[in-house]
Design a protein around this motif. Sequence first.
Motif, PDB file in Angstrom:
ATOM      1  N   GLU A 135       0.845  -1.191   0.000  1.00  0.00           N
ATOM      2  CA  GLU A 135       0.000   0.000   0.000  1.00  0.00           C
ATOM      3  C   GLU A 135       0.878   1.237   0.000  1.00  0.00           C
ATOM      4  O   GLU A 135       1.912   1.290   0.671  1.00  0.00           O
ATOM      5  N   PHE A 136       0.477   2.247  -0.776  1.00  0.00           N
ATOM      6  CA  PHE A 136       1.276   3.471  -0.878  1.00  0.00           C
ATOM      7  C   PHE A 136       1.301   4.175   0.473  1.00  0.00           C
ATOM      8  O   PHE A 136       0.259   4.413   1.086  1.00  0.00           O
ATOM      9  N   PRO A 137       2.495   4.535   0.981  1.00  0.00           N
ATOM     10  CA  PRO A 137       2.593   5.108   2.330  1.00  0.00           C
ATOM     11  C   PRO A 137       2.038   6.532   2.373  1.00  0.00           C
ATOM     12  O   PRO A 137       2.071   7.266   1.383  1.00  0.00           O
ATOM     13  N   THR A 138       1.558   6.904   3.521  1.00  0.00           N
ATOM     14  CA  THR A 138       1.063   8.278   3.720  1.00  0.00           C
ATOM     15  C   THR A 138       2.062   9.136   4.479  1.00  0.00           C
ATOM     16  O   THR A 138       1.875  10.348   4.610  1.00  0.00           O
ATOM     17  N   SER A 139       3.134   8.521   4.981  1.00  0.00           N
ATOM     18  CA  SER A 139       4.152   9.295   5.690  1.00  0.00           C
ATOM     19  C   SER A 139       5.474   8.552   5.646  1.00  0.00           C
ATOM     20  O   SER A 139       5.516   7.331   5.474  1.00  0.00           O
ATOM     21  N   ALA A 140       6.542   9.316   5.788  1.00  0.00           N
ATOM     22  CA  ALA A 140       7.891   8.775   5.915  1.00  0.00           C
ATOM     23  C   ALA A 140       8.725   9.855   6.574  1.00  0.00           C
ATOM     24  O   ALA A 140       8.449  11.050   6.427  1.00  0.00           O
ATOM     25  N   ARG A 141       9.716   9.447   7.298  1.00  0.00           N
ATOM     26  CA  ARG A 141      10.545  10.472   7.941  1.00  0.00           C
ATOM     27  C   ARG A 141      11.286  11.301   6.896  1.00  0.00           C
ATOM     28  O   ARG A 141      11.438  12.510   7.028  1.00  0.00           O
ATOM     29  N   ALA A 142      11.752  10.630   5.832  1.00  0.00           N
ATOM     30  CA  ALA A 142      12.428  11.338   4.740  1.00  0.00           C
ATOM     31  C   ALA A 142      11.889  10.852   3.413  1.00  0.00           C
ATOM     32  O   ALA A 142      11.719   9.645   3.206  1.00  0.00           O
ATOM     33  N   VAL A 143      11.616  11.784   2.521  1.00  0.00           N
ATOM     34  CA  VAL A 143      11.212  11.465   1.157  1.00  0.00           C
ATOM     35  C   VAL A 143      12.315  11.937   0.220  1.00  0.00           C
ATOM     36  O   VAL A 143      12.802  13.071   0.323  1.00  0.00           O
ATOM     37  N   ILE A 144      12.726  11.066  -0.684  1.00  0.00           N
ATOM     38  CA  ILE A 144      13.723  11.389  -1.700  1.00  0.00           C
ATOM     39  C   ILE A 144      13.032  11.406  -3.054  1.00  0.00           C
ATOM     40  O   ILE A 144      12.304  10.470  -3.394  1.00  0.00           O
ATOM     41  N   ILE A 145      13.239  12.456  -3.807  1.00  0.00           N
ATOM     42  CA  ILE A 145      12.678  12.557  -5.149  1.00  0.00           C
ATOM     43  C   ILE A 145      13.795  12.312  -6.150  1.00  0.00           C
ATOM     44  O   ILE A 145      14.776  13.058  -6.190  1.00  0.00           O
ATOM     45  N   GLY A 146      13.685  11.267  -6.946  1.00  0.00           N
ATOM     46  CA  GLY A 146      14.668  10.984  -7.973  1.00  0.00           C
ATOM     47  C   GLY A 146      15.360   9.660  -7.770  1.00  0.00           C
ATOM     48  O   GLY A 146      15.981   9.416  -6.734  1.00  0.00           O
ATOM     49  N   GLY A 147      15.281   8.783  -8.771  1.00  0.00           N
ATOM     50  CA  GLY A 147      15.834   7.442  -8.682  1.00  0.00           C
ATOM     51  C   GLY A 147      17.071   7.239  -9.526  1.00  0.00           C
ATOM     52  O   GLY A 147      17.279   6.155 -10.071  1.00  0.00           O
ATOM     53  N   GLY A 148      17.906   8.279  -9.628  1.00  0.00           N
ATOM     54  CA  GLY A 148      19.208   8.103 -10.256  1.00  0.00           C
ATOM     55  C   GLY A 148      20.219   7.666  -9.217  1.00  0.00           C
ATOM     56  O   GLY A 148      19.875   7.312  -8.075  1.00  0.00           O
ATOM     57  N   ILE A 149      21.489   7.721  -9.573  1.00  0.00           N
ATOM     58  CA  ILE A 149      22.512   7.215  -8.665  1.00  0.00           C
ATOM     59  C   ILE A 149      22.579   8.011  -7.374  1.00  0.00           C
ATOM     60  O   ILE A 149      22.770   7.458  -6.287  1.00  0.00           O
ATOM     61  N   VAL A 150      22.371   9.339  -7.439  1.00  0.00           N
ATOM     62  CA  VAL A 150      22.480  10.150  -6.224  1.00  0.00           C
ATOM     63  C   VAL A 150      21.291   9.901  -5.305  1.00  0.00           C
ATOM     64  O   VAL A 150      21.445   9.761  -4.085  1.00  0.00           O
ATOM     65  N   GLY A 151      20.087   9.819  -5.868  1.00  0.00           N
ATOM     66  CA  GLY A 151      18.911   9.536  -5.051  1.00  0.00           C
ATOM     67  C   GLY A 151      19.002   8.173  -4.384  1.00  0.00           C
ATOM     68  O   GLY A 151      18.716   8.027  -3.184  1.00  0.00           O
ATOM     69  N   CYS A 152      19.421   7.164  -5.138  1.00  0.00           N
ATOM     70  CA  CYS A 152      19.524   5.808  -4.571  1.00  0.00           C
ATOM     71  C   CYS A 152      20.654   5.719  -3.548  1.00  0.00           C
ATOM     72  O   CYS A 152      20.532   5.013  -2.540  1.00  0.00           O
ATOM     73  N   SER A 153      21.745   6.434  -3.793  1.00  0.00           N
ATOM     74  CA  SER A 153      22.837   6.451  -2.811  1.00  0.00           C
ATOM     75  C   SER A 153      22.388   7.126  -1.519  1.00  0.00           C
ATOM     76  O   SER A 153      22.696   6.652  -0.421  1.00  0.00           O
ATOM     77  N   THR A 154      21.633   8.213  -1.636  1.00  0.00           N
ATOM     78  CA  THR A 154      21.131   8.885  -0.439  1.00  0.00           C
ATOM     79  C   THR A 154      20.183   7.982   0.325  1.00  0.00           C
ATOM     80  O   THR A 154      20.237   7.891   1.563  1.00  0.00           O
ATOM     81  N   ALA A 155      19.294   7.274  -0.399  1.00  0.00           N
ATOM     82  CA  ALA A 155      18.373   6.333   0.250  1.00  0.00           C
ATOM     83  C   ALA A 155      19.147   5.224   0.956  1.00  0.00           C
ATOM     84  O   ALA A 155      18.823   4.845   2.092  1.00  0.00           O
ATOM     85  N   TYR A 156      20.163   4.704   0.305  1.00  0.00           N
ATOM     86  CA  TYR A 156      20.993   3.640   0.882  1.00  0.00           C
ATOM     87  C   TYR A 156      21.606   4.098   2.207  1.00  0.00           C
ATOM     88  O   TYR A 156      21.519   3.404   3.230  1.00  0.00           O
ATOM     89  N   HIS A 157      22.220   5.275   2.197  1.00  0.00           N
ATOM     90  CA  HIS A 157      22.921   5.743   3.387  1.00  0.00           C
ATOM     91  C   HIS A 157      21.967   6.199   4.489  1.00  0.00           C
ATOM     92  O   HIS A 157      22.217   5.947   5.676  1.00  0.00           O
ATOM     93  N   LEU A 158      20.873   6.846   4.116  1.00  0.00           N
ATOM     94  CA  LEU A 158      19.947   7.336   5.127  1.00  0.00           C
ATOM     95  C   LEU A 158      19.210   6.181   5.805  1.00  0.00           C
ATOM     96  O   LEU A 158      18.985   6.195   7.025  1.00  0.00           O
ATOM     97  N   ALA A 159      18.875   5.172   5.017  1.00  0.00           N
ATOM     98  CA  ALA A 159      18.224   3.997   5.610  1.00  0.00           C
ATOM     99  C   ALA A 159      19.175   3.281   6.571  1.00  0.00           C
ATOM    100  O   ALA A 159      18.763   2.793   7.633  1.00  0.00           O
ATOM    101  N   ARG A 160      20.440   3.222   6.214  1.00  0.00           N
ATOM    102  CA  ARG A 160      21.428   2.577   7.089  1.00  0.00           C
ATOM    103  C   ARG A 160      21.681   3.374   8.364  1.00  0.00           C
ATOM    104  O   ARG A 160      22.197   2.835   9.339  1.00  0.00           O
ATOM    105  N   LEU A 161      21.279   4.647   8.357  1.00  0.00           N
ATOM    106  CA  LEU A 161      21.354   5.452   9.574  1.00  0.00           C
ATOM    107  C   LEU A 161      20.110   5.288  10.439  1.00  0.00           C
ATOM    108  O   LEU A 161      19.972   5.931  11.477  1.00  0.00           O
ATOM    109  N   GLY A 162      19.192   4.419   9.983  1.00  0.00           N
ATOM    110  CA  GLY A 162      18.008   4.121  10.777  1.00  0.00           C
ATOM    111  C   GLY A 162      16.787   4.967  10.464  1.00  0.00           C
ATOM    112  O   GLY A 162      15.779   4.880  11.167  1.00  0.00           O
TER     113      GLY A 162
END
Length: 815
Positions: free
Chosen positions: A3-30
């Motif tokens: 189900e599509f989420p209605t909230s997240a602590r952080a939202v990243i716009i863009g699925g290129g290398i920088v967006g995915c790298s930011t998601a990778y690192h931010l998720a690993r920070l909890g």
Amino acid sequence: MNEFPTSARAVIIGGGIVGCSTAYHLARLGWEVLLLERHKLTSGTTFHAAGLVGQLRSNANITQLLGYSVDLYRRLEAETGIATGWKMNGGLRLACTEDRWLEVKRQATTAHSFGLDMQLLTPSEAQALWPLMNVDDLIGAAYLPTDGQANPSDITQSLARGARMAGAQIVEDTAVTRIVVEKGRVRGVETSRGTVDCEGLIVCAGQWTRDLAATVGVSVPLVSVEHQYMVTEPVAGVTSDLPTLRDPDRLIYWKEEVGGLVMGGYEPNPIPWAVDGIPEGFHYTLLSSNYEQFEQFMEAAVGRVPALESAGIKQLVNGPESFTPDGNFILGEAPGLPGFFVGAGFNAFGIAAGGGAGMALAEWVANGAPPFDLWPVDIRRFGAPHASTNWVRARTLEAYGRHYTIAWPGEEAEVARPLRRSPLYATLKEAGACFGEKLGWERPNWFADIDKGEEPRDRYSMTRPGWVEAVAREHRAAREAAVLIDQTSFAKFSLQGPDAAAVLSRICAGRVERAPGRLSYTQMLNEQGGIECDLTVARLGADRFYIVTGTGFATHDFDWIARNIPEGARATLSDVTSGAAVLSLMGPRARDILAAVAEEDVSNAALPFGSARHIIVAGARVLALRVTYVGELGWELHMPVEVAQAVYDALMAAGRPLGLCNAGYRAIETLRLEKGYRAWGADIGPDHTPVEAGLDWAVKLNTDLPFIGRAALERQRRDGVKKRLAAFTVADPSVVLLGRETILRNGVRAGWLSSGGFGHTLGCPMGLGYVRNRDGVDAGWLRDGSYAIEVAGETVPATLHLAPLYDPENTRVRG
């Protein structure tokens, strides 16, 4: 599907290398992370990137950022199970002219300063690594073994897998239609699938970032430019371990791909794209191949790699990418909009920067600050001119065209000028000013002697630029008589209100709680004690302060002060830069000159050092700040712009018989280095504390007044530091110090120069730099060492100094 989420602590716009790298690192920070991609991962510009991964930049921390990318790409496949195509096959950089060879040797020294193994090679040694190339015109080359190449799409997919493994949610085919801002802060996004509330929003949307950010009033100065590279069929002799190759004198780069070659370049006449907007539905899309535009590379390319002449051409890839006015990417939290972060504008090296940029962005979001000083790529380095897309495009196309040209020391932009002008611009131009530009402002760099036929035009050189004699003239005048410098471009702020004094006292590490009419030189620190701002504060009234900082720091320093004013505090910060012209009168005859035109007493008793008083000069009310950045008696005279001409004329008329002359910013640089005055962005910054920089005398640790960063400084005073700023001189006057040269202590690398120049009073090259030692640094340890400086691959003896090199009280050089 979930189900599509209605909230997240952080939202990243863009699925290129920088967006995915930011998601990778931010998720690993909890953090709870949601990445939204309007089409498919890599479908913007990542899928057509060339994939070269170089590390060396002119800034240590940006080099560190790119080095982190290499470390990440080396281990990512083992962690996620998805191949990345990463190969550490090394990188070669060629030099075919003496100027280029000197530049390459300086780059090798910079690499050594930053801890990179960059080797200088002969032409035959370079050819042994790249057998297919012709080296008849080669003078030398540099080789960085840890450079490499990767498959952009595979790395991005691997980062996305790693992000999901850490708990991030990635949703494709979901467009963001609106950014929700409430009470001046980002609160969420509206999408084609619904609204998502968030605490932090990170926009990594590549060339789409500018328009999206503009919808909430954030300026992201980037534009799209066509960038082409050619892919060949397999070529005999091309092996999988062939290093990447940069041939800047031919404007070309090369890499191996499936037994063939990828060849691209940076033409001097780039073609802008999407001037009227990016077409709707532009994804996984390339532009038509422009063979006519690419033809300009071919003769030079065949001359370097003769096998190219008979190689089959598989494809000429033409893909638009986002570029910026200064060739650096854009990271950080937008000034004026808390919670809105940007990672964009990667100038065709997004793959090289992607891993490190994502790490830095994630830590910026999670911790409220980057992991280290990232000023060269900080979004706050931009200002008013960058709101104009046409201005940005003109400057960006120039920067693109210079991507592989020699980076001449002191080189100035030429296009999109003049824009912001002092009221004295025409007068100074007539007087022989050669102008430079900073944040759109025209500023006199030096003055030609028109009467002697000198031309106010920069002549660049890797050794002795054309302005040396003019700067020496101005330098001597400042030391022996007086100079007048138009510094109208200073950023100037007003802080007013009943709580202004209390607010500034907390933000400033120095004493600003002085009586009205007094001036303070102070730093503003972060919680780690790092120097975020370096400026002067004049108290003009009980609840009124006038703050002056450097031209290029206008956005950054205003943002730092504004974000540290507590909510509810009765203090209003305003930018008053455009309302005041500034003339700096400096030199041993400065008082005599000012006394001749001022209606008030300007003696030392009446206007002591550190005073801030209004006086009347040539019938105009002028704020006289008794301060110096050149190491001589002097004043900054701040005045309404409409009286600047009258004040200037009066000062020049009174001063000419006493030796007064115009001077520019290049003389300021040589003068301040002799006196050991620090420059923010070079010698000091968020990674350096006042204790390390020798500025703890300017900090109010001897009081019980609280200020941001106090606890960190107290720890350093108690426990000691591991680096200290010192001055260095070299006896050989032919040595050119520019900064980033390696400091050697007892033959071992111990740091690098943060600034360099020539002391026209000292008669020798000089520089400032941090000497580092993991076991601690104090004055005794510094003095016990024997020092040398590596300059363009050569080691020259140097002398360390812990006191200012120039002592104006005794007009002598200190040892």
